[in-house]
Design an enzyme around this catalytic site. Structure first.
Site, PDB file in Angstrom:
ATOM      1  N   GLY A   8       0.835  -1.199   0.000  1.00 46.48           N
ATOM      2  CA  GLY A   8       0.000   0.000   0.000  1.00 46.48           C
ATOM      3  C   GLY A   8       0.863   1.239   0.000  1.00 46.48           C
ATOM      4  O   GLY A   8       1.880   1.304   0.710  1.00 46.48           O
ATOM      5  N   GLY A  14      -0.658   4.658  -0.070  1.00 46.92           N
ATOM      6  CA  GLY A  14      -1.618   5.757  -0.012  1.00 46.92           C
ATOM      7  C   GLY A  14      -1.143   6.805   0.973  1.00 46.92           C
ATOM      8  O   GLY A  14       0.045   7.135   1.029  1.00 46.92           O
ATOM      9  N   GLY A  46       1.202   4.859   3.523  1.00 47.98           N
ATOM     10  CA  GLY A  46       2.303   4.157   2.840  1.00 47.98           C
ATOM     11  C   GLY A  46       3.291   5.112   2.206  1.00 47.98           C
ATOM     12  O   GLY A  46       4.510   4.901   2.286  1.00 47.98           O
ATOM     13  N   GLY A  57      -3.297   6.589  15.975  1.00 47.08           N
ATOM     14  CA  GLY A  57      -2.216   6.999  15.081  1.00 47.08           C
ATOM     15  C   GLY A  57      -0.862   7.146  15.749  1.00 47.08           C
ATOM     16  O   GLY A  57      -0.278   6.172  16.235  1.00 47.08           O
ATOM     17  N   GLU A  90     -13.849  11.787   5.482  1.00 43.44           N
ATOM     18  CA  GLU A  90     -13.732  11.202   4.155  1.00 43.44           C
ATOM     19  C   GLU A  90     -15.026  11.420   3.378  1.00 43.44           C
ATOM     20  O   GLU A  90     -16.066  11.758   3.961  1.00 43.44           O
ATOM     21  CB  GLU A  90     -13.462   9.703   4.299  1.00 43.44           C
ATOM     22  N   LYS A  96     -10.973   0.244  17.481  1.00 35.55           N
ATOM     23  CA  LYS A  96      -9.869   0.664  18.353  1.00 35.55           C
ATOM     24  C   LYS A  96     -10.159   0.277  19.806  1.00 35.55           C
ATOM     25  O   LYS A  96      -9.252  -0.135  20.548  1.00 35.55           O
ATOM     26  CB  LYS A  96      -9.650   2.165  18.218  1.00 35.55           C
TER      27      LYS A  96
HETATM   28  N1  LIG Z   1      -4.914   7.692   7.048  1.00 38.25           N
HETATM   29  C1  LIG Z   1      -4.718   7.751   8.369  1.00 38.25           C
HETATM   30  O1  LIG Z   1      -4.602   8.829   8.950  1.00 38.25           O
HETATM   31  C2  LIG Z   1      -4.637   6.501   9.166  1.00 38.25           C
HETATM   32  C3  LIG Z   1      -4.755   5.276   8.564  1.00 38.25           C
HETATM   33  N2  LIG Z   1      -4.640   4.136   9.298  1.00 38.25           N
HETATM   34  C4  LIG Z   1      -4.747   2.838   8.665  1.00 38.25           C
HETATM   35  O2  LIG Z   1      -3.705   2.705   7.719  1.00 38.25           O
HETATM   36  C5  LIG Z   1      -4.122   1.886   6.636  1.00 38.25           C
HETATM   37  C6  LIG Z   1      -3.918   2.644   5.343  1.00 38.25           C
HETATM   38  O3  LIG Z   1      -4.681   3.825   5.393  1.00 38.25           O
HETATM   39  P1  LIG Z   1      -4.477   4.987   4.293  1.00 38.25           P
HETATM   40  O4  LIG Z   1      -3.068   5.106   3.913  1.00 38.25           O
HETATM   41  O5  LIG Z   1      -5.197   6.163   4.827  1.00 38.25           O
HETATM   42  O6  LIG Z   1      -5.327   4.387   3.075  1.00 38.25           O
HETATM   43  P2  LIG Z   1      -5.242   4.793   1.535  1.00 38.25           P
HETATM   44  O7  LIG Z   1      -6.558   4.413   0.942  1.00 38.25           O
HETATM   45  O8  LIG Z   1      -4.756   6.178   1.379  1.00 38.25           O
HETATM   46  O9  LIG Z   1      -4.101   3.808   1.003  1.00 38.25           O
HETATM   47  C7  LIG Z   1      -4.279   2.443   0.808  1.00 38.25           C
HETATM   48  C8  LIG Z   1      -3.419   2.053  -0.350  1.00 38.25           C
HETATM   49  O10 LIG Z   1      -3.458   0.634  -0.513  1.00 38.25           O
HETATM   50  C9  LIG Z   1      -3.566   0.358  -1.879  1.00 38.25           C
HETATM   51  N3  LIG Z   1      -4.176  -0.973  -2.081  1.00 38.25           N
HETATM   52  C10 LIG Z   1      -5.436  -1.338  -1.840  1.00 38.25           C
HETATM   53  N4  LIG Z   1      -5.606  -2.637  -2.119  1.00 38.25           N
HETATM   54  C11 LIG Z   1      -4.410  -3.088  -2.548  1.00 38.25           C
HETATM   55  C12 LIG Z   1      -3.941  -4.345  -2.984  1.00 38.25           C
HETATM   56  N5  LIG Z   1      -4.749  -5.388  -3.071  1.00 38.25           N
HETATM   57  N6  LIG Z   1      -2.636  -4.469  -3.316  1.00 38.25           N
HETATM   58  C13 LIG Z   1      -1.823  -3.398  -3.241  1.00 38.25           C
HETATM   59  N7  LIG Z   1      -2.212  -2.180  -2.832  1.00 38.25           N
HETATM   60  C14 LIG Z   1      -3.495  -2.036  -2.501  1.00 38.25           C
HETATM   61  C15 LIG Z   1      -4.447   1.470  -2.432  1.00 38.25           C
HETATM   62  O11 LIG Z   1      -4.304   1.640  -3.814  1.00 38.25           O
HETATM   63  C16 LIG Z   1      -3.916   2.667  -1.647  1.00 38.25           C
HETATM   64  O12 LIG Z   1      -2.817   3.260  -2.296  1.00 38.25           O
HETATM   65  C17 LIG Z   1      -5.582   1.519   6.944  1.00 38.25           C
HETATM   66  O13 LIG Z   1      -5.613   0.288   7.601  1.00 38.25           O
HETATM   67  C18 LIG Z   1      -6.025   2.632   7.872  1.00 38.25           C
HETATM   68  O14 LIG Z   1      -7.074   2.247   8.720  1.00 38.25           O
HETATM   69  C19 LIG Z   1      -4.372   4.170  10.647  1.00 38.25           C
HETATM   70  C20 LIG Z   1      -4.242   5.353  11.303  1.00 38.25           C
HETATM   71  C21 LIG Z   1      -4.415   6.623  10.619  1.00 38.25           C
HETATM   72  N1  LIG Z   2     -10.502   8.029  10.341  1.00 37.81           N
HETATM   73  C1  LIG Z   2      -9.712   8.048  11.532  1.00 37.81           C
HETATM   74  C2  LIG Z   2      -8.241   8.104  11.230  1.00 37.81           C
HETATM   75  C3  LIG Z   2      -7.600   6.800  11.314  1.00 37.81           C
HETATM   76  O1  LIG Z   2      -7.540   6.116  12.294  1.00 37.81           O
HETATM   77  C4  LIG Z   2     -10.041   9.268  12.385  1.00 37.81           C
HETATM   78  O2  LIG Z   2     -10.842  10.115  11.947  1.00 37.81           O
HETATM   79  O3  LIG Z   2      -9.533   9.333  13.487  1.00 37.81           O
HETATM   80 NA    NA Z   3      -0.845   4.649  18.311  1.00 41.35          NA
END
Ligand SMILES: NC(=O)C1=CN([C@@H]2O[C@H](COP(=O)(O)OP(=O)(O)OC[C@H]3O[C@@H](n4cnc5c(N)ncnc54)[C@H](O)[C@@H]3O)[C@@H](O)[C@H]2O)C=CC1
Ligand SMILES: N[C@@H](CC=O)C(=O)O
Ligand code: NA
Length: 437
Positions: free
Chosen positions: A15, A17, A20, A138, A194, A209
Site C-alpha cells: 500500500g 496511499g 504508505g 495513530g 472522508e 480501536k
Molecule cells: N490515514 C490515516 O490517517 C490513518 C490510517 N490508518 C490505517 O492505515 C491503513 C492505510 O490507510 P491509508 O493510507 O489512509 O489508506 P489509503 O486508501 O490512502 O491507502 C491504501 C493504499 O493501498 C492500496 N491498495 C489497496 N488494495 C491493494 C492491494 N490489493 N494491493 C496493493 N495495494 C493495494 C491502495 O491503492 C492505496 O494506495 C488503513 O488500515 C487505515 O485504517 C491508521 C491510522 C491513521
Molecule cells: N478516520 C480516523 C483516522 C484513522 O484512524 C479518524 O478520523 O480518526
Molecule cells: Na498509536
C-alpha cells in the site's frame, strides 16, 4: 531465521496511499538513522500497489520497486508493512508473509479487531513479530505503553477519544452551535472527514480501536463485535447546548473497563457520545486530536495525547514498530505475543454502569416533579441533581434537567422509556450519558 551481521533487512511495503507514501519517504530520508537504531539497514525491496505504472513524485524510490504482485513480494521480505487497510486481501497477505518468515507491522485496526487472534497464532507458529501501534490513535504511543510499560500493573479503565473526525465535528458543533449535518459537510470541505464518513461517524472506527485497547489492557480476546457501538449521528445542537449548560462538552468516547458482573470479574467495552465535564483532561482535546486516559491500580491516572491520523504522524508509529521488529531480527528473539490468559467475559451494554443527563420538557403544575421522581425510583435509579427552568413565554411549561447517580444502563434506559410515556412529559429533549465525573 538468524540475521547475518552487516546484511540489510529486506522491507516490503503493501500500500502506498496516505500512510504508505509517508512511510516510504521516511524510510528513504531517514535511512542512516534508522539503520543505526535498528542495527541493520532497512532496504525497501518492493512496494505493492494497485497501479504500479502511476507516477508518484512524492515517493523518492526507484519506480521499478512498484509492483502489483503483493503475493510474490511478501515471500521475499524480512519485514512486511501492511498499510492497505480492510480485511482482505490484507489478512491473506499478512498470513502469507508470516508463513514465509517475515515479521509484520500493520496499521489496520479493522483487521486486528476482527481477527487479531488468527494473526497472533500465525505469528507464534512461525516465530515472527506482529506490531500495530499505528492502528489505535495513530501517532500516539498507547499500545506499547499498555502492553509493555504497564505489564506490571493492573489496568482498570481505558477511556479515549480515538477518532479524530468525530472529535472535529463535535468540537465544531460546540464552538459554533451549528447542527450535525452542516458540521460534517464543513469537515469534509476541510479534508478531515472522508467522502464516505460512515466508519467514523457511526463509531465503527472507534469500536475497532476499543476492541484492540480492551484486548491488550485486560489480557482478554475482545473483537469489534463485542463492543457496544453508538455513533454521533443522533447528537443534536440541543444536546450540545444541554452539555454546555451543565459545564460539559460532548465527546465520542471509547470506554473499556473492568466491571464485576454476577460476582465475577468481567469487562465492559463501549463506544458512544457522552458528556464530559469541562474540568476533565479529555474535555480539552480539540479539533481532530486524539487522547487516551488510562487508570491503573499502581500508576494511577495517565494521559496520552496527540495526532490520531495523517500520513506523517501515522508513519511515525509504523516506523517505531519497524525499528522494534528489526532489532529483534538482528538480536534474535521476538517481542511480546498475544496475552489473553485472563479470558474475562465481556458484559452487554445493559450491565455497564453509567450516569445520565436528561432534559425533559414538562407541564409546570403540582405533582409533575413527583411523577418524574417516581419513574426514576421505580427503576432503582437515584437522582443526583434536578433543576427546573421556566420556559420563556410559556407560563405552564418548564424544563427539568435531571442528572443521575451511577446505575446500570438497562435501568437508565427503562427509566427514559417510562419518562417518555408520562402525560406530564411533552418531550424527552436530550438524553446523554455522563462520563469522567
Ligand atoms: N490515514 C490515516 O490517517 C490513518 C490510517 N490508518 C490505517 O492505515 C491503513 C492505510 O490507510 P491509508 O493510507 O489512509 O489508506 P489509503 O486508501 O490512502 O491507502 C491504501 C493504499 O493501498 C492500496 N491498495 C489497496 N488494495 C491493494 C492491494 N490489493 N494491493 C496493493 N495495494 C493495494 C491502495 O491503492 C492505496 O494506495 C488503513 O488500515 C487505515 O485504517 C491508521 C491510522 C491513521
Ligand atoms: N478516520 C480516523 C483516522 C484513522 O484512524 C479518524 O478520523 O480518526
Ligand atoms: Na498509536
Amino acid at each position: 531465521m538468524a540475521h547475518e551481521p552487516g546484511a540489510p533487512l529486506r522491507v516490503a511495503l503493501l500500500g502506498c496511499g496516505v500512510v504508505g507514501s509517508a512511510v516510504a519517504r521516511m524510510l528513504v530520508e531517514q535511512a542512516d538513522d534508522l539503520a543505526a537504531r535498528a542495527g541493520a539497514r532497512l532496504e525497501i525491496v518492493g512496494i505493492a500497489v494497485r497501479r504500479p505504472q502511476r507516477p508518484r513524485p512524492d515517493v523518492p524510490v526507484d519506480p521499478a520497486l512498484f509492483t502489483a504482485d503483493a503475493e510474490e513480494l511478501v515471500t521475499r521480505a524480512d519485514v512486511v508493512i501492511e498499510v492497505i487497510g480492510g480485511i482482505d486481501p490484507a489478512r491473506a497477505l499478512i498470513l502469507r508473509a508470516m508463513e514465509h518468515g517475515a515479521s509484520v507491522v500493520s496499521a489496520n485496526k479493522a483487521l486486528l479487531a476482527e481477527d487479531g487472534p488468527t494473526l497472533y497464532d500465525t505469528a507464534a507458529r512461525y516465530g515472527v513479530d506482529l506490531y500495530y501501534e499505528a492502528a489505535v490513535a495513530g501517532a500516539i504511543p498507547i499500545l506499547r505503553p499498555i502492553q509493555e510499560s504497564l505489564a506490571g500493573d493492573h489496568v482498570r479503565k481505558v477511556m479515549g477519544i480515538v477518532n479524530g473526525t468525530t472529535n472535529f465535528v463535535l468540537d465544531a458543533m460546540d464552538v459554533s452551535g451549528a447542527g450535525f449535518a452542516e458540521t460534517v459537510a464543513q469537515a469534509q470541505a476541510l479534508g478531515y472527514a472522508e467522502a464516505d464518513p460512515t466508519a467514523d461517524i457511526e463509531g465503527f472506527d472507534a469500536a475497532a480501536k476499543a476492541a484492540i485497547l480492551a484486548s491488550l489492557a485486560f489480557h482478554t480476546r475482545v473483537s469489534a463485535a463485542d463492543v457496544h457501538r453508538e455513533g454521533i449521528t443522533e447528537v443534536t445542537a440541543a444536546d450540545i447546548r444541554a452539555a454546555r449548560e451543565n459545564d460539559c462538552v460532548v465527546k465520542l468516547l471509547a470506554i473499556c473497563e473492568r466491571v464485576t458482573a454476577d460476582g465475577t470479574d468481567a469487562v465492559s467495552v463501549r463506544v458512544h457520545p457522552a458528556m464530559v465535564p469541562r474540568s476533565h483532561p479529555l474535555a480539552s482535546v480539540r479539533e481532530a486530536f486524539n487522547a487516551v486516559f488510562v487508570e491503573s491500580a499502581a500508576a494511577g491516572e495517565l494521559m496520552f495525547y496527540g495526532r490520531g491520523a495523517g500520513g506523517d504522524p501515522t508513519a511515525s508509529a509504523v516506523l517505531g514498530d519497524v525499528v522494534a521488529v528489526a532489532r529483534h531480527r538482528v538480536a534474535g528473539g521476538r517481542g511480546p505475543g498475544e496475552s489473553a490468559y485472563a479470558d474475562l467475559p465481556v458484559v452487554d451494554m445493559g450491565q455497564a454502569v453509567t450516569r445520565y443527563h436528561i432534559s425533559l420538557d414538562v407541564a409546570d403544575r403540582p405533582g409533575v416533579l413527583a411523577q418524574v421522581a417516581a419513574a426514576f425510583a421505580d427503576h432503582g435509579v437515584s437522582i443526583e441533581t434536578v433543576r427546573q427552568q421556566a420556559v420563556a413565554g410559556e407560563g405552564e411549561r418548564a424544563k427539568l434537567i435531571v442528572v443521575t447517580h451511577r446505575a446500570s444502563d438497562a435501568a437508565l434506559s427503562a427509566t427514559v422509556s417510562a419518562l417518555g410515556s408520562l402525560d406530564a412529559v411533552d418531550d424527552v429533549a436530550s438524553v446523554m450519558r455522563v462520563e469522567g465525573a
